[in-house]
Scaffold this motif. Sequence first.
Motif, PDB file in Angstrom:
ATOM      1  N   VAL A  41      32.199  59.929  49.913  1.00  0.00           N
ATOM      2  CA  VAL A  41      32.977  58.715  50.048  1.00  0.00           C
ATOM      3  C   VAL A  41      32.422  57.499  50.939  1.00  0.00           C
ATOM      4  CG1 VAL A  41      34.568  59.536  51.769  1.00  0.00           C
ATOM      5  CG2 VAL A  41      35.420  57.595  50.474  1.00  0.00           C
ATOM      6  N   ILE A  42      31.672  57.924  52.038  1.00  0.00           N
ATOM      7  CA  ILE A  42      31.083  57.136  53.164  1.00  0.00           C
ATOM      8  C   ILE A  42      29.876  56.110  52.411  1.00  0.00           C
ATOM      9  CG2 ILE A  42      30.116  56.871  55.315  1.00  0.00           C
ATOM     10  CD1 ILE A  42      31.557  59.831  55.687  1.00  0.00           C
ATOM     11  N   PRO A  43      29.194  56.781  51.693  1.00  0.00           N
ATOM     12  CA  PRO A  43      28.107  55.773  51.080  1.00  0.00           C
ATOM     13  C   PRO A  43      28.709  54.879  49.969  1.00  0.00           C
ATOM     14  CG  PRO A  43      27.182  58.217  51.124  1.00  0.00           C
ATOM     15  CD  PRO A  43      28.548  58.139  51.669  1.00  0.00           C
ATOM     16  N   ALA A  44      30.020  55.514  49.379  1.00  0.00           N
ATOM     17  CA  ALA A  44      30.376  54.593  48.438  1.00  0.00           C
ATOM     18  C   ALA A  44      31.231  53.379  48.969  1.00  0.00           C
ATOM     19  CB  ALA A  44      31.600  55.203  47.529  1.00  0.00           C
ATOM     20  N   LEU A  45      31.568  53.479  50.358  1.00  0.00           N
ATOM     21  CA  LEU A  45      32.338  52.309  51.092  1.00  0.00           C
ATOM     22  C   LEU A  45      31.349  51.457  51.742  1.00  0.00           C
ATOM     23  CD1 LEU A  45      35.428  54.010  52.434  1.00  0.00           C
ATOM     24  CD2 LEU A  45      35.316  52.368  50.966  1.00  0.00           C
ATOM     25  N   VAL A  46      30.320  51.947  52.328  1.00  0.00           N
ATOM     26  CA  VAL A  46      29.219  51.162  53.143  1.00  0.00           C
ATOM     27  C   VAL A  46      27.801  51.517  52.996  1.00  0.00           C
ATOM     28  CG1 VAL A  46      30.780  50.769  54.982  1.00  0.00           C
ATOM     29  CG2 VAL A  46      29.600  52.966  55.097  1.00  0.00           C
ATOM     30  N   GLY A  47      27.207  50.492  53.077  1.00  0.00           N
ATOM     31  CA  GLY A  47      25.596  50.700  53.097  1.00  0.00           C
ATOM     32  C   GLY A  47      24.965  49.951  53.910  1.00  0.00           C
ATOM     33  N   VAL A 169      40.455  54.844  45.150  1.00  0.00           N
ATOM     34  CA  VAL A 169      40.030  56.034  44.492  1.00  0.00           C
ATOM     35  C   VAL A 169      39.253  55.829  42.792  1.00  0.00           C
ATOM     36  CG1 VAL A 169      41.423  57.976  42.908  1.00  0.00           C
ATOM     37  CG2 VAL A 169      41.827  57.520  45.530  1.00  0.00           C
ATOM     38  N   GLU A 170      39.718  54.624  42.481  1.00  0.00           N
ATOM     39  CA  GLU A 170      38.905  54.132  41.204  1.00  0.00           C
ATOM     40  C   GLU A 170      37.483  53.940  41.753  1.00  0.00           C
ATOM     41  OE1 GLU A 170      41.403  51.068  39.811  1.00  0.00           O
ATOM     42  OE2 GLU A 170      42.842  52.401  38.817  1.00  0.00           O
ATOM     43  N   LEU A 171      37.157  53.425  42.585  1.00  0.00           N
ATOM     44  CA  LEU A 171      35.782  53.019  43.139  1.00  0.00           C
ATOM     45  C   LEU A 171      35.083  54.349  43.168  1.00  0.00           C
ATOM     46  CD1 LEU A 171      33.836  50.812  44.169  1.00  0.00           C
ATOM     47  CD2 LEU A 171      34.274  51.805  46.333  1.00  0.00           C
ATOM     48  N   SER A 178      28.336  62.345  44.660  1.00  0.00           N
ATOM     49  CA  SER A 178      28.955  63.877  44.562  1.00  0.00           C
ATOM     50  C   SER A 178      30.102  64.257  43.790  1.00  0.00           C
ATOM     51  CB  SER A 178      29.133  64.227  46.285  1.00  0.00           C
ATOM     52  OG  SER A 178      30.175  63.578  46.577  1.00  0.00           O
ATOM     53  N   PHE A 179      30.867  63.119  43.254  1.00  0.00           N
ATOM     54  CA  PHE A 179      31.782  63.201  42.422  1.00  0.00           C
ATOM     55  C   PHE A 179      31.154  62.933  40.720  1.00  0.00           C
ATOM     56  CE2 PHE A 179      35.013  61.524  39.243  1.00  0.00           C
ATOM     57  CZ  PHE A 179      35.832  62.504  39.123  1.00  0.00           C
ATOM     58  N   VAL A 180      30.621  61.988  40.624  1.00  0.00           N
ATOM     59  CA  VAL A 180      29.991  61.786  39.409  1.00  0.00           C
ATOM     60  C   VAL A 180      29.157  62.802  38.913  1.00  0.00           C
ATOM     61  CG1 VAL A 180      28.414  60.061  38.126  1.00  0.00           C
ATOM     62  CG2 VAL A 180      30.107  59.211  39.895  1.00  0.00           C
ATOM     63  N   TYR A 181      28.249  63.501  39.640  1.00  0.00           N
ATOM     64  CA  TYR A 181      27.141  64.018  39.264  1.00  0.00           C
ATOM     65  C   TYR A 181      27.318  65.449  39.514  1.00  0.00           C
ATOM     66  CZ  TYR A 181      24.687  59.830  38.422  1.00  0.00           C
ATOM     67  OH  TYR A 181      24.228  58.765  38.096  1.00  0.00           O
ATOM     68  N   ALA A 182      28.442  65.847  40.175  1.00  0.00           N
ATOM     69  CA  ALA A 182      28.843  67.390  40.382  1.00  0.00           C
ATOM     70  C   ALA A 182      30.033  67.907  39.398  1.00  0.00           C
ATOM     71  CB  ALA A 182      29.300  67.746  41.839  1.00  0.00           C
ATOM     72  N   PRO A 183      30.087  69.247  39.077  1.00  0.00           N
ATOM     73  CA  PRO A 183      30.868  69.637  38.133  1.00  0.00           C
ATOM     74  C   PRO A 183      32.311  69.686  38.853  1.00  0.00           C
ATOM     75  CG  PRO A 183      29.491  71.403  38.779  1.00  0.00           C
ATOM     76  CD  PRO A 183      29.026  70.160  39.520  1.00  0.00           C
TER      77      PRO A 183
END
Length: 303
Positions: A41-47, A169-171, A178-183
């Motif tokens: 979540v952290i890297p999805a929100l800020v960079g 949550v949609e983002l 770690s959501f997209v590429y993990a089972p």
Amino acid sequence: AARLITGDCPLNAAVEEKLATMKGLPACRLFGSGYLANIGVIPALVGRGDYIAIDERAHACLHAGATLSGARTEQFRHNDVDDARRALKIRGAGRALVLTETIFSMDGDAAPLRALGDLCDDMGAWFMTDDAHGFGVAKIDNPAAIQAGTLSKAVGAYGGYVCGPTPLVELLTSRARSFVYAPALPPPVLGAAVAALEIIDAEAWRGEKARAHAALFASLVGAPAPAAAIVPVIVGDADRALQISDRLADRGFLATAIRPPTVPDGTARLRFTFSALHQENDVRALAAATADAITTGRERPRR
Ligand SMILES: *Cc1c(COP(=O)(O)O)cnc(C)c1O
């Protein structure tokens, strides 16, 4: 496989809906673990160009998420709202995110969530907390819009989650690596989580009893009153902490020694956690054994 590839077992939604309801937040996304949730979540929100202010004692995975994000990161002194304000003042033009735990895993104390929430409102920063050690044990008044946690502690299953606004949550669903590429979590684990969440919801006495045990133990050994079910007894030296832990193990008590770098140098400790299933007699016997082990440790140092 990953949920975006093979589709969802309906138990995912059952856990997500239950968690969102229990947290009083609009939506929830599950992750493979609490660690994966925070570094997602952290890297999805800020960079790069953005800014993070983080409590110095926040869990390693919050620090790891901050590092992965590439955002400039400043630590503030533990639970110090004035120092958090100082840390936020040096932010640039980008977005800002404040990170802390609700109940601290190694200290057992609570973050000043209301004051930090007000600070975030003041400074136009996002506020995110990690509730690994509150959920299921203590009902926490938490103004954070983004609330992460784990199913591996009081819930007794496995997995992590982030609750928050639906657009967030949609983002996460498309951006958190770690959501997209993990089972997905295995269905038996999800089923265990659903059952555990129902028990937590219906049987508040369990959390209350765990907290009462922790409070009784703390008062018996002269430790500060705990905020939930964790009581640290700080002994300073790492070898002594191990020695006291061994002595307690000999008498049938599991009290883990926590040493640097998990905690700051010179603050090695025994970390006690309490459950609803302990008996008051267990707690009293543990307190007596702890006092005993600490005194004996002083008389006969290891080495
Ligand atoms: C245990 C813990 C985590 C990690 O959760 P897992 O689901 O075990 O990976 C994250 N944050 C805190 C504060 C924890 O104590």
